[in-house]
Enzyme design. Structure first.
Site, mmCIF file in Angstrom:
data_model
loop_
_atom_site.group_PDB
_atom_site.id
_atom_site.type_symbol
_atom_site.label_atom_id
_atom_site.label_comp_id
_atom_site.label_asym_id
_atom_site.label_seq_id
_atom_site.Cartn_x
_atom_site.Cartn_y
_atom_site.Cartn_z
ATOM 1 N N THR A 70 33.131 32.876 42.293
ATOM 2 C CA THR A 70 32.127 32.570 43.311
ATOM 3 C C THR A 70 30.924 31.861 42.703
ATOM 4 O O THR A 70 30.464 30.831 43.220
ATOM 5 C CB THR A 70 31.682 33.850 44.038
ATOM 6 O OG1 THR A 70 32.795 34.358 44.790
ATOM 7 C CG2 THR A 70 30.531 33.570 44.985
ATOM 8 N N ASN A 149 44.754 30.649 47.602
ATOM 9 C CA ASN A 149 44.800 32.071 47.298
ATOM 10 C C ASN A 149 45.566 32.901 48.318
ATOM 11 O O ASN A 149 45.940 34.039 48.037
ATOM 12 C CB ASN A 149 43.369 32.621 47.186
ATOM 13 C CG ASN A 149 42.532 32.301 48.413
ATOM 14 O OD1 ASN A 149 42.372 31.136 48.776
ATOM 15 N ND2 ASN A 149 41.997 33.315 49.058
ATOM 16 N N SER A 198 38.223 32.369 36.672
ATOM 17 C CA SER A 198 37.739 33.743 36.834
ATOM 18 C C SER A 198 38.655 34.697 36.077
ATOM 19 O O SER A 198 39.867 34.722 36.296
ATOM 20 C CB SER A 198 37.705 34.128 38.318
ATOM 21 O OG SER A 198 37.236 35.448 38.490
ATOM 22 N N HIS A 200 39.203 37.996 36.012
ATOM 23 C CA HIS A 200 39.951 39.132 36.572
ATOM 24 C C HIS A 200 41.206 38.713 37.335
ATOM 25 O O HIS A 200 41.979 39.560 37.773
ATOM 26 C CB HIS A 200 39.034 40.013 37.445
ATOM 27 C CG HIS A 200 38.727 39.460 38.797
ATOM 28 N ND1 HIS A 200 39.337 39.923 39.938
ATOM 29 C CD2 HIS A 200 37.849 38.524 39.209
ATOM 30 C CE1 HIS A 200 38.865 39.289 40.992
ATOM 31 N NE2 HIS A 200 37.958 38.422 40.567
ATOM 32 N N THR A 236 21.170 36.721 30.123
ATOM 33 C CA THR A 236 21.841 37.153 28.900
ATOM 34 C C THR A 236 23.351 37.185 29.095
ATOM 35 O O THR A 236 23.853 37.792 30.044
ATOM 36 C CB THR A 236 21.353 38.558 28.484
ATOM 37 O OG1 THR A 236 19.932 38.518 28.328
ATOM 38 C CG2 THR A 236 22.003 39.001 27.189
ATOM 39 N N CYS A 323 38.367 38.597 49.716
ATOM 40 C CA CYS A 323 36.984 38.350 50.115
ATOM 41 C C CYS A 323 36.810 38.357 51.629
ATOM 42 O O CYS A 323 35.699 38.467 52.131
ATOM 43 C CB CYS A 323 36.516 37.001 49.565
ATOM 44 S SG CYS A 323 36.504 36.931 47.760
#
Length: 383
Positions: A70, A149, A198, A200, A236, A323
């Site tokens: 995203t 997807n 991504s 995952h 970070t 999603c």
């Protein structure tokens, strides 16, 4: 338990979790710090960037770390839109993009940009000729996902890339989240300028991702702050998650090279068995599609009912995109493919992984058949 919702997320490989824990404990420093602990973290960060770049066939300097798909899609699309808006405000995408692309484009429309949403055929793929016809003098970006997807349709990315070589002022963004590790992608050959990854989705950890930005392209950053990632993505860096992502991608690429045929075999077996069930309509194609996604509908039955019924029997599948699964709306992708609303509302998605086995798929196919028959008996009894 048989887990068949790998397009939503995958179970992290054990080696990936081990790497995350080790780095979190032993190399916890901030990679922006000047002392030795920080420099150790920075070294790991740079090595992970090098590994990812090598696996994806690009340069180290072209990899930027993000929190996932995203953020990567938002950064790519808004980054181009805001940086090059003086050149033009027209964007081309498709009607079947992931919400992180589709809704980003809708948001940009509210900011004065003009977006063309291209249609797709019954196979879920956009036509290259439609892309060409949509190009205008003020077009600055074309964003087309590689692998859908929901149904697994693979878009003609290389052909679109060849077309866009004739339009050097137009940037080409590809959402590769569902493709990496399942279908080979050559960023150079496809003339891709920006690509989203991504972790995952390939057995890495949630909250980590990467954005490929071809050398020489400027993006307006979404996040301002400490100037990390060359100023493109302040904040970070998640060093442990990034190290784990690099390991996950290496393992997934190795499995793709050795086991992609097994994935296809399981998909084809599922398709064969589903097509034997009279009430089932299959929406995913055998060829020209992802080797791990099967989408189908059961006439007269809501998808969520079947999802929960299968869960009770230890089979985990999904309805639409994770999603969008709680929105209770018919799949935008299936509607764009011309699937009737009633069938779109009853759609289920099975998504496989290299961790699945043919025995699991046989059990799942039989369980799906038995569950459909059982639910239909209950429904007939209520009439």
């Amino acid at each position: 338990m048989i887990y068949l919702d790998n397009s939503a997320t995958t179970e992290p490989y054990r080696e990936v979790v081990d790497a995350f824990v080790k780095v979190s404990r032993q190399f916890f420093g901030n990679p922006s710090s000047l002392h030795g602990i920080g420099l150790e973290a920075e070294k790991l960060l740079n090595e992970s960037r090098r590994q990812l770049a090598e696996l994806l066939g690009v340069k180290d300097k072209e990899i930027f770390f993000t929190s996932g798909g995203t953020e990567g899609n938002n950064t790519a699309i808004k980054g181009i839109a805001f940086e090059y808006r003086k050149r033009g405000k027209h964007i081309i995408t498709t009607s079947v993009e992931h919400p992180s692309v589709y809704e980003t484009c809708r948001q940009l429309e509210g900011l004065g940009f003009d977006v063309t949403y291209l249609p797709v055929g019954s196979d879920g793929a956009v036509r290259v000729s439609d892309v060409e016809m949509a190009i205008r003098d003020d077009t600055i970006l074309v964003s087309v996902m590689h692998t859908n997807n929901e149904v697994g349709a693979v878009q003609p990315i290389e052909a679109i890339g060849r077309l866009l070589q004739n339009y050097p002022k137009i940037f080409f963004h590809v959402d590769c989240v569902q493709a990496i590790g399942k279908t080979p992608v050559d960023f150079r050959k496809a003339n891709i300028d920006l690509a989203t990854v991504s972790a995952h989705k390939f057995h890495g950890l949630k909250g980590t991702g990467a954005l490929f930005v071809r050398e020489g392209i400027r993006l307006s950053p979404l996040l301002a702050g400490g100037n990390q990632e060359k100023g493109l993505r302040s904040g970070t860096e998640n060093v442990a998650g990034i190290v784990a992502m690099a390991k996950a991608l290496r393992l997934e690429m190795e499995k793709m090279a050795a086991e992609r045929g097994n994935l296809l075999e399981m998909k084809h077996y599922l398709l064969d068995e589903l097509e034997k069930i009279p009430q089932v309509t299959v929406h995913s194609r055998r060829e020209g599609a992802s080797p791990n996604i099967v989408n189908f509908s059961v006439r007269g039955m809501k998808g969520e009912v079947l999802v929960h019924a299968l869960e009770e029997r230890g089979i985990y599948v999904s309805t639409t995109s994770a999603c969008s699964s709680k929105l209770e709306k018919p799949s935008r992708t299936l509607l764009a493919m011309g699937v009737p609303k009633e069938l779109a509302q009853s759609a289920l998605r099975i998504s496989l992984s290299y961790t699945n086995t043919m025995e699991e798929i046989r059990i799942a196919a039989e369980t799906i058949k038995e569950t459909i028959e059982s639910l239909q008996k209950v429904m007939r009894g209520k009439r």
